[in-house]
Design a protein around this motif. Structure first.
Motif, PDB file in Angstrom:
ATOM      1  N   CYS A 103       0.869  -1.176   0.000  1.00 23.06           N
ATOM      2  CA  CYS A 103       0.000   0.000   0.000  1.00 23.06           C
ATOM      3  C   CYS A 103       0.903   1.223   0.000  1.00 23.06           C
ATOM      4  CB  CYS A 103      -0.883  -0.021   1.249  1.00 23.06           C
ATOM      5  SG  CYS A 103      -1.899   1.451   1.400  1.00 23.06           S
ATOM      6  N   ARG A 127       3.608  -1.510  -7.436  1.00 24.40           N
ATOM      7  CA  ARG A 127       2.860  -0.384  -6.887  1.00 24.40           C
ATOM      8  C   ARG A 127       3.447  -0.017  -5.533  1.00 24.40           C
ATOM      9  NH1 ARG A 127      -2.473   0.199  -4.395  1.00 24.40           N
ATOM     10  NH2 ARG A 127      -1.137   1.316  -2.940  1.00 24.40           N
ATOM     11  N   LYS A 132       0.245   9.343   0.580  1.00 25.76           N
ATOM     12  CA  LYS A 132      -0.944   8.544   0.876  1.00 25.76           C
ATOM     13  C   LYS A 132      -2.158   9.400   1.234  1.00 25.76           C
ATOM     14  CE  LYS A 132      -1.238   4.885   0.762  1.00 25.76           C
ATOM     15  NZ  LYS A 132      -1.516   4.099  -0.480  1.00 25.76           N
ATOM     16  N   HIS A 273      -8.698  -2.896  -1.949  1.00 28.09           N
ATOM     17  CA  HIS A 273      -9.377  -1.843  -1.193  1.00 28.09           C
ATOM     18  C   HIS A 273     -10.859  -2.116  -1.032  1.00 28.09           C
ATOM     19  CE1 HIS A 273      -5.532   0.067  -1.977  1.00 28.09           C
ATOM     20  NE2 HIS A 273      -5.763   0.685  -0.841  1.00 28.09           N
ATOM     21  N   GLU A 299      -2.462  -5.337  -3.299  1.00 27.74           N
ATOM     22  CA  GLU A 299      -1.510  -4.993  -2.243  1.00 27.74           C
ATOM     23  C   GLU A 299      -0.846  -6.244  -1.661  1.00 27.74           C
ATOM     24  OE1 GLU A 299      -3.151  -0.612  -1.014  1.00 27.74           O
ATOM     25  OE2 GLU A 299      -3.545  -2.222   0.410  1.00 27.74           O
ATOM     26  N   ASP A 310      -3.186  -0.508   5.674  1.00 27.41           N
ATOM     27  CA  ASP A 310      -3.914  -1.534   4.910  1.00 27.41           C
ATOM     28  C   ASP A 310      -3.352  -2.957   5.050  1.00 27.41           C
ATOM     29  OD1 ASP A 310      -5.762   0.308   4.114  1.00 27.41           O
ATOM     30  OD2 ASP A 310      -5.025   0.519   2.059  1.00 27.41           O
ATOM     31  N   GLN A 313      -5.598  -6.271   4.414  1.00 25.88           N
ATOM     32  CA  GLN A 313      -5.962  -6.668   3.045  1.00 25.88           C
ATOM     33  C   GLN A 313      -4.749  -7.055   2.200  1.00 25.88           C
ATOM     34  OE1 GLN A 313      -7.800  -2.913   2.351  1.00 25.88           O
ATOM     35  NE2 GLN A 313      -6.244  -2.182   0.932  1.00 25.88           N
TER      36      GLN A 313
HETATM   37 MN    MN Z   1      -3.971   0.856   0.365  1.00 24.57          MN
END
Ligand code: MN
Ligand code: PEP
Length: 341
Positions: A103, A127, A132, A273, A299, A310, A313
């Motif tokens: 993330c 990524r 953020k 997300h 992610e 995050d 996830q």
């Molecule tokens: Mn994220």
């Protein structure tokens, strides 16, 4: 208005049409397909209609575009799909690209470990956010320029192109030094000056759908980037807000086939997300690939339980190979090929 040139129309004929469009204060955007060139005339429709271009040399026919977005519309490419090439990785058309990474960039070891893992296991791009968008101003806001430097190091080591978000136009000069794809986050989908500014960089853009945005609004946002002469926009479905509270957002997978009808732009899905929980990320990734997504952005973290942002996830690096392998099967069933270099 779209001006469809005849097969074999010459460059001189195309130029002549462009000049006439511009002579009435409109702008002309060219789309050169394998067989046909289409000229999108943007501006006052009546003035373009008044030019009588139907009879001009090399012109086949004119198509009025009824949608408010023109350059993003499927008609603009006459059914051809846009394929975005990022340093040899292709996304769109027959090609599928997996974008994976944390993330947020937290530090050197974390970034490099995740980058190595995803590079070894079939990801096409890395990524990672250096800036953020956080709901709370007291949460970690990203490492900024230091985060960009770490992404650069990860790129140099693994060769993976970088997908990273920009939130503020003032950061664009730093971001363009590193980014191969600039991400516009869901919360900025309707930040029109930012979209135009990012459009002017010419760098491919991953445009995330806003939390409560319709597909038309997403396409209008894409139009802002395209209008600046930047044709490389990928749209990203990342979940929308509905009355359902059992998961973080509702992943609207119908957006994939629906957008394919409306636009030539490639469609990426972000299952992370929407799910908010790693055990739901794999099934939704497979569903997205089956629906025809041109890419997935997911992610991944080397220590998800310790992640600053995050973590719940994030797929653990140990599980990523298995995840990517499963995904590859479904991508192939959907008739696409996974793009890696
Ligand atoms: Mn994220
Ligand atoms: C992200 O990709 O880390 C992110 C913040 O996404 P979104 O803008 O979709 O919330």
């Amino acid at each position: 208005m779209m001006i469809v040139m005849k097969e074999g129309a010459t460059d001189e004929q195309v130029d002549a049409v462009v000049k006439r469009v511009e002579s009435v204060g409109c702008s002309a955007h060219l789309s050169r397909g394998e067989l046909l060139t289409v000229i999108g005339a943007i501006g006052d429709r009546d003035r373009v209609a008044g030019l009588g271009l139907e009879g001009a040399p090399g012109v086949d026919h004119l198509v009025p575009i009824l949608k408010p977005y023109k350059l993003a519309s499927a008609q603009f490419r006459k059914g051809e799909r846009t394929v975005i090439d990022v340093d040899g990785r292709r996304l769109g058309g027959e090609s599928f690209a997996l974008i994976a990474g944390p993330c947020t960039v937290e530090g050197r070891e974390q970034t490099l470990e995740v980058a190595r893992c995803v590079a070894e296991n079939g990801a096409a791009m890395l990524r990672g956010g250096a800036y953020k968008p956080r709901t709370s101003p007291y949460s970690f806001q990203g490492l900024g320029v230091e985060g960009l430097r770490l992404l650069q190091e990860a790129k140099e080591e693994t060769g993976l192109p970088i997908v990273t978000e920009v939130m503020d136009a003032r950061d664009i000069p730093d971001v363009v030094e590193v980014a191969d794809v600039i991400q516009i986050g869901a919360r900025n989908m309707q930040n029109y000056p930012l979209l135009s500014e990012v459009g002017r960089t010419g760098i491919p853009v991953l445009l995330k759908r806003g939390l409560a945005a319709t597909l038309d609004e997403l396409l209008m946002a894409a139009e802002y980037v395209l209008k600046e002469g930047n044709p490389n926009v990928m749209l990203c479905e990342r979940g929308i807000r509905t009355f359902e509270t059992a998961y973080r957002f509702t992943l609207d997978l119908l957006a994939v086939p629906a957008l394919k009808e409306l636009t030539h732009l490639p469609i990426v899905v972000d299952p992370s997300h929407a799910a908010g929980r790693r055990d739901w990320v794999a099934p939704m990734s497979l569903a997205a690939a089956a629906a025809g997504a041109d890419g997935i952005i997911v992610e991944v973290h080397n220590e998800p339980d310790e992640a600053i942002c995050d973590g719940p996830q994030a797929i653990a690096t140990e599980r990523f190979a298995e995840y990517a392998e499963q995904l590859r099967h479904v991508v192939e069933v959907a008739g696409k090929e996974v793009s890696t270099v």
